[in-house]
Motif scaffolding. Structure first.
Motif, PDB file in Angstrom:
ATOM      1  N   ASP A  51       0.824  -1.207   0.000  1.00 10.34           N
ATOM      2  CA  ASP A  51       0.000   0.000   0.000  1.00 10.34           C
ATOM      3  C   ASP A  51       0.859   1.257   0.000  1.00 10.34           C
ATOM      4  O   ASP A  51       0.557   2.228  -0.707  1.00 10.34           O
ATOM      5  CB  ASP A  51      -0.914   0.014   1.229  1.00 10.34           C
ATOM      6  CG  ASP A  51      -2.022  -1.025   1.147  1.00 10.34           C
ATOM      7  OD1 ASP A  51      -2.311  -1.495   0.028  1.00 10.34           O
ATOM      8  OD2 ASP A  51      -2.575  -1.376   2.200  1.00 10.34           O
ATOM      9  N   ASP A  52       1.928   1.243   0.788  1.00 10.08           N
ATOM     10  CA  ASP A  52       2.818   2.405   0.855  1.00 10.08           C
ATOM     11  C   ASP A  52       3.492   2.658  -0.493  1.00 10.08           C
ATOM     12  O   ASP A  52       3.613   3.802  -0.934  1.00 10.08           O
ATOM     13  CB  ASP A  52       3.893   2.197   1.928  1.00 10.08           C
ATOM     14  CG  ASP A  52       3.315   2.250   3.348  1.00 10.08           C
ATOM     15  OD1 ASP A  52       2.182   2.744   3.504  1.00 10.08           O
ATOM     16  OD2 ASP A  52       4.012   1.789   4.275  1.00 10.08           O
ATOM     17  N   VAL A  53       3.922   1.576  -1.130  1.00 16.48           N
ATOM     18  CA  VAL A  53       4.563   1.702  -2.439  1.00 16.48           C
ATOM     19  C   VAL A  53       3.566   2.230  -3.468  1.00 16.48           C
ATOM     20  O   VAL A  53       3.875   3.130  -4.258  1.00 16.48           O
ATOM     21  CB  VAL A  53       5.144   0.347  -2.896  1.00 16.48           C
ATOM     22  CG1 VAL A  53       5.597   0.413  -4.358  1.00 16.48           C
ATOM     23  CG2 VAL A  53       6.316  -0.061  -2.000  1.00 16.48           C
ATOM     24  N   MET A  54       2.364   1.681  -3.457  1.00 17.77           N
ATOM     25  CA  MET A  54       1.332   2.110  -4.398  1.00 17.77           C
ATOM     26  C   MET A  54       0.989   3.578  -4.202  1.00 17.77           C
ATOM     27  O   MET A  54       0.868   4.341  -5.163  1.00 17.77           O
ATOM     28  CB  MET A  54       0.085   1.256  -4.204  1.00 17.77           C
ATOM     29  CG  MET A  54      -0.977   1.441  -5.253  1.00 17.77           C
ATOM     30  SD  MET A  54      -0.705   0.423  -6.695  1.00 17.77           S
ATOM     31  CE  MET A  54      -1.129  -1.195  -6.082  1.00 17.77           C
ATOM     32  N   ARG A  55       0.843   3.989  -2.951  1.00 16.15           N
ATOM     33  CA  ARG A  55       0.497   5.376  -2.646  1.00 16.15           C
ATOM     34  C   ARG A  55       1.606   6.325  -3.112  1.00 16.15           C
ATOM     35  O   ARG A  55       1.332   7.367  -3.719  1.00 16.15           O
ATOM     36  CB  ARG A  55       0.262   5.511  -1.138  1.00 16.15           C
ATOM     37  CG  ARG A  55      -0.522   6.725  -0.721  1.00 16.15           C
ATOM     38  CD  ARG A  55      -1.166   6.572   0.650  1.00 16.15           C
ATOM     39  NE  ARG A  55      -0.389   5.743   1.553  1.00 16.15           N
ATOM     40  CZ  ARG A  55      -0.836   4.609   2.068  1.00 16.15           C
ATOM     41  NH1 ARG A  55      -2.023   4.157   1.759  1.00 16.15           N
ATOM     42  NH2 ARG A  55      -0.081   3.914   2.903  1.00 16.15           N
ATOM     43  N   ALA A  56       2.841   5.952  -2.846  1.00 15.51           N
ATOM     44  CA  ALA A  56       3.970   6.792  -3.270  1.00 15.51           C
ATOM     45  C   ALA A  56       4.048   6.870  -4.791  1.00 15.51           C
ATOM     46  O   ALA A  56       4.314   7.939  -5.354  1.00 15.51           O
ATOM     47  CB  ALA A  56       5.270   6.226  -2.696  1.00 15.51           C
ATOM     48  N   ALA A  57       3.819   5.746  -5.451  1.00 14.07           N
ATOM     49  CA  ALA A  57       3.875   5.715  -6.917  1.00 14.07           C
ATOM     50  C   ALA A  57       2.808   6.613  -7.528  1.00 14.07           C
ATOM     51  O   ALA A  57       3.078   7.368  -8.472  1.00 14.07           O
ATOM     52  CB  ALA A  57       3.715   4.290  -7.419  1.00 14.07           C
ATOM     53  N   VAL A  58       1.597   6.542  -6.997  1.00 14.44           N
ATOM     54  CA  VAL A  58       0.503   7.377  -7.523  1.00 14.44           C
ATOM     55  C   VAL A  58       0.862   8.855  -7.384  1.00 14.44           C
ATOM     56  O   VAL A  58       0.690   9.645  -8.328  1.00 14.44           O
ATOM     57  CB  VAL A  58      -0.823   7.073  -6.790  1.00 14.44           C
ATOM     58  CG1 VAL A  58      -1.891   8.107  -7.138  1.00 14.44           C
ATOM     59  CG2 VAL A  58      -1.312   5.680  -7.156  1.00 14.44           C
ATOM     60  N   GLU A  59       1.370   9.241  -6.227  1.00 17.12           N
ATOM     61  CA  GLU A  59       1.720  10.641  -5.998  1.00 17.12           C
ATOM     62  C   GLU A  59       2.833  11.102  -6.930  1.00 17.12           C
ATOM     63  O   GLU A  59       2.764  12.192  -7.513  1.00 17.12           O
ATOM     64  CB  GLU A  59       2.135  10.839  -4.536  1.00 17.12           C
ATOM     65  CG  GLU A  59       0.977  10.680  -3.552  1.00 17.12           C
ATOM     66  CD  GLU A  59       1.423  10.773  -2.104  1.00 17.12           C
ATOM     67  OE1 GLU A  59       2.636  10.977  -1.863  1.00 17.12           O
ATOM     68  OE2 GLU A  59       0.557  10.641  -1.205  1.00 17.12           O
ATOM     69  N   ASP A 102     -13.550   7.559  -5.855  1.00 15.02           N
ATOM     70  CA  ASP A 102     -12.708   7.074  -4.752  1.00 15.02           C
ATOM     71  C   ASP A 102     -11.275   6.843  -5.218  1.00 15.02           C
ATOM     72  O   ASP A 102     -10.323   7.032  -4.457  1.00 15.02           O
ATOM     73  CB  ASP A 102     -13.270   5.759  -4.197  1.00 15.02           C
ATOM     74  CG  ASP A 102     -14.526   5.964  -3.366  1.00 15.02           C
ATOM     75  OD1 ASP A 102     -14.740   7.092  -2.871  1.00 15.02           O
ATOM     76  OD2 ASP A 102     -15.297   4.994  -3.214  1.00 15.02           O
ATOM     77  N   PHE A 103     -11.116   6.398  -6.464  1.00 16.18           N
ATOM     78  CA  PHE A 103      -9.800   6.106  -7.028  1.00 16.18           C
ATOM     79  C   PHE A 103      -9.405   7.142  -8.075  1.00 16.18           C
ATOM     80  O   PHE A 103      -8.708   6.816  -9.031  1.00 16.18           O
ATOM     81  CB  PHE A 103      -9.809   4.709  -7.668  1.00 16.18           C
ATOM     82  CG  PHE A 103      -9.799   3.579  -6.686  1.00 16.18           C
ATOM     83  CD1 PHE A 103      -8.609   2.967  -6.317  1.00 16.18           C
ATOM     84  CD2 PHE A 103     -10.972   3.115  -6.120  1.00 16.18           C
ATOM     85  CE1 PHE A 103      -8.589   1.910  -5.418  1.00 16.18           C
ATOM     86  CE2 PHE A 103     -10.981   2.067  -5.218  1.00 16.18           C
ATOM     87  CZ  PHE A 103      -9.779   1.463  -4.858  1.00 16.18           C
ATOM     88  N   LEU A 104      -9.834   8.380  -7.872  1.00 16.00           N
ATOM     89  CA  LEU A 104      -9.590   9.421  -8.882  1.00 16.00           C
ATOM     90  C   LEU A 104      -8.102   9.620  -9.181  1.00 16.00           C
ATOM     91  O   LEU A 104      -7.719   9.674 -10.357  1.00 16.00           O
ATOM     92  CB  LEU A 104     -10.238  10.728  -8.437  1.00 16.00           C
ATOM     93  CG  LEU A 104     -10.520  11.756  -9.530  1.00 16.00           C
ATOM     94  CD1 LEU A 104     -11.488  11.195 -10.562  1.00 16.00           C
ATOM     95  CD2 LEU A 104     -11.094  13.032  -8.909  1.00 16.00           C
ATOM     96  N   PRO A 105      -7.224   9.710  -8.175  1.00 14.05           N
ATOM     97  CA  PRO A 105      -5.794   9.871  -8.492  1.00 14.05           C
ATOM     98  C   PRO A 105      -5.240   8.678  -9.267  1.00 14.05           C
ATOM     99  O   PRO A 105      -4.480   8.852 -10.226  1.00 14.05           O
ATOM    100  CB  PRO A 105      -5.131   9.995  -7.114  1.00 14.05           C
ATOM    101  CG  PRO A 105      -6.226  10.434  -6.203  1.00 14.05           C
ATOM    102  CD  PRO A 105      -7.468   9.765  -6.723  1.00 14.05           C
ATOM    103  N   GLU A 106      -5.647   7.462  -8.855  1.00 17.00           N
ATOM    104  CA  GLU A 106      -5.167   6.258  -9.544  1.00 17.00           C
ATOM    105  C   GLU A 106      -5.648   6.231 -10.988  1.00 17.00           C
ATOM    106  O   GLU A 106      -4.882   5.926 -11.912  1.00 17.00           O
ATOM    107  CB  GLU A 106      -5.658   5.007  -8.819  1.00 17.00           C
ATOM    108  CG  GLU A 106      -5.009   4.755  -7.468  1.00 17.00           C
ATOM    109  CD  GLU A 106      -5.682   5.480  -6.317  1.00 17.00           C
ATOM    110  OE1 GLU A 106      -5.364   5.168  -5.156  1.00 17.00           O
ATOM    111  OE2 GLU A 106      -6.518   6.386  -6.560  1.00 17.00           O
ATOM    112  N   GLY A 107      -6.919   6.546 -11.194  1.00 18.65           N
ATOM    113  CA  GLY A 107      -7.458   6.555 -12.543  1.00 18.65           C
ATOM    114  C   GLY A 107      -6.806   7.602 -13.414  1.00 18.65           C
ATOM    115  O   GLY A 107      -6.513   7.365 -14.591  1.00 18.65           O
ATOM    116  N   THR A 108      -6.556   8.775 -12.831  1.00 18.98           N
ATOM    117  CA  THR A 108      -5.911   9.855 -13.579  1.00 18.98           C
ATOM    118  C   THR A 108      -4.525   9.434 -14.043  1.00 18.98           C
ATOM    119  O   THR A 108      -4.158   9.616 -15.214  1.00 18.98           O
ATOM    120  CB  THR A 108      -5.793  11.113 -12.693  1.00 18.98           C
ATOM    121  OG1 THR A 108      -7.093  11.513 -12.270  1.00 18.98           O
ATOM    122  CG2 THR A 108      -5.150  12.255 -13.463  1.00 18.98           C
ATOM    123  N   VAL A 109      -3.752   8.872 -13.133  1.00 15.88           N
ATOM    124  CA  VAL A 109      -2.397   8.415 -13.470  1.00 15.88           C
ATOM    125  C   VAL A 109      -2.444   7.328 -14.530  1.00 15.88           C
ATOM    126  O   VAL A 109      -1.691   7.360 -15.507  1.00 15.88           O
ATOM    127  CB  VAL A 109      -1.679   7.894 -12.203  1.00 15.88           C
ATOM    128  CG1 VAL A 109      -0.447   7.073 -12.570  1.00 15.88           C
ATOM    129  CG2 VAL A 109      -1.295   9.051 -11.307  1.00 15.88           C
TER     130      VAL A 109
END
Length: 199
Positions: A8-16, A95-102
């Protein structure tokens, strides 16, 4: 036992980082440093940066497919099922707007096998949704003067465009917006719209 917090931490950092700097301009080293983990820890969950980008979308799509299947399994009138599915896919996309945008900004950079997998997964969801629309057409609920793929594309185009204008900090919450967009979509495909409002 695997520590899912690391993933989760890796995924969150990657999205940002992907959102701020772009996928191509972000290195694995930057991701692990931002996540506060080692490369070895990251590679325990993601084999490559390509795998990480796919994982960002996979998490969202898997959840949406689970919700779709659950809504259909509950049963009910097809109009109610379609409405529930439309509201859900909009809410989860927010809910997954940043993920979808990326993902939609960078999906063309996936390797060919990963692109094929994304296509297969999206087609699976699309086919299930299309079957609901087809059932509604057969029952006279939805217009049949427009090809079914166009009716479906009209809805998902709105969903994919959300990241261009919607802000969670705005005046409308996700549920209200999901209901409004769903109402607009269903009004547009209502069979009555094909003949001026008369059944």
């Amino acid at each position: 036992m695997k520590d899912t917090n690391v993933a989760d931490d890796v995924m969150r950092a990657a999205v940002e980082l992907f959102a701020a700097n772009g996928y191509a301009n972000t290195s694995v080293q930057q991701v692990v440093e931002a996540a506060g983990v080692t490369k070895g820890a990251m590679y325990h969950y993601f084999q490559s940066k390509d795998d990480l980008l796919f994982g960002i979308y996979d998490r969202m799509l898997s959840l949406q497919k689970e919700h779709l299947d659950a809504i259909i399994e509950r049963g009910g009138a097809v109009g109610d099922v379609v409405r529930a599915v439309c509201v859900d896919v909009i809410e989860t996309s927010i809910d997954f707007l940043p993920e979808g945008t990326v993902f939609f900004r960078s999906m063309h950079m996936l390797t060919a096998p990963r692109q094929s997998e994304v296509t297969r997964r999206r087609r699976d969801y699309n086919d299930t949704f299309a079957a609901l629309i087809e059932q509604g057409q057969a029952e006279g609920l939805y217009r049949s003067d427009i090809p079914r793929p166009v009716l479906i594309a009209n809805f998902f185009a709105d969903v994919h465009y959300l990241s261009h204008w919607y802000s969670p900090e705005g005046p409308e919450g996700k549920t209200l917006l999901a209901e409004q967009l769903t109402d607009l979509y269903l009004a547009g495909i209502d069979a009555r719209a094909a003949n001026g409002g008369a059944r």
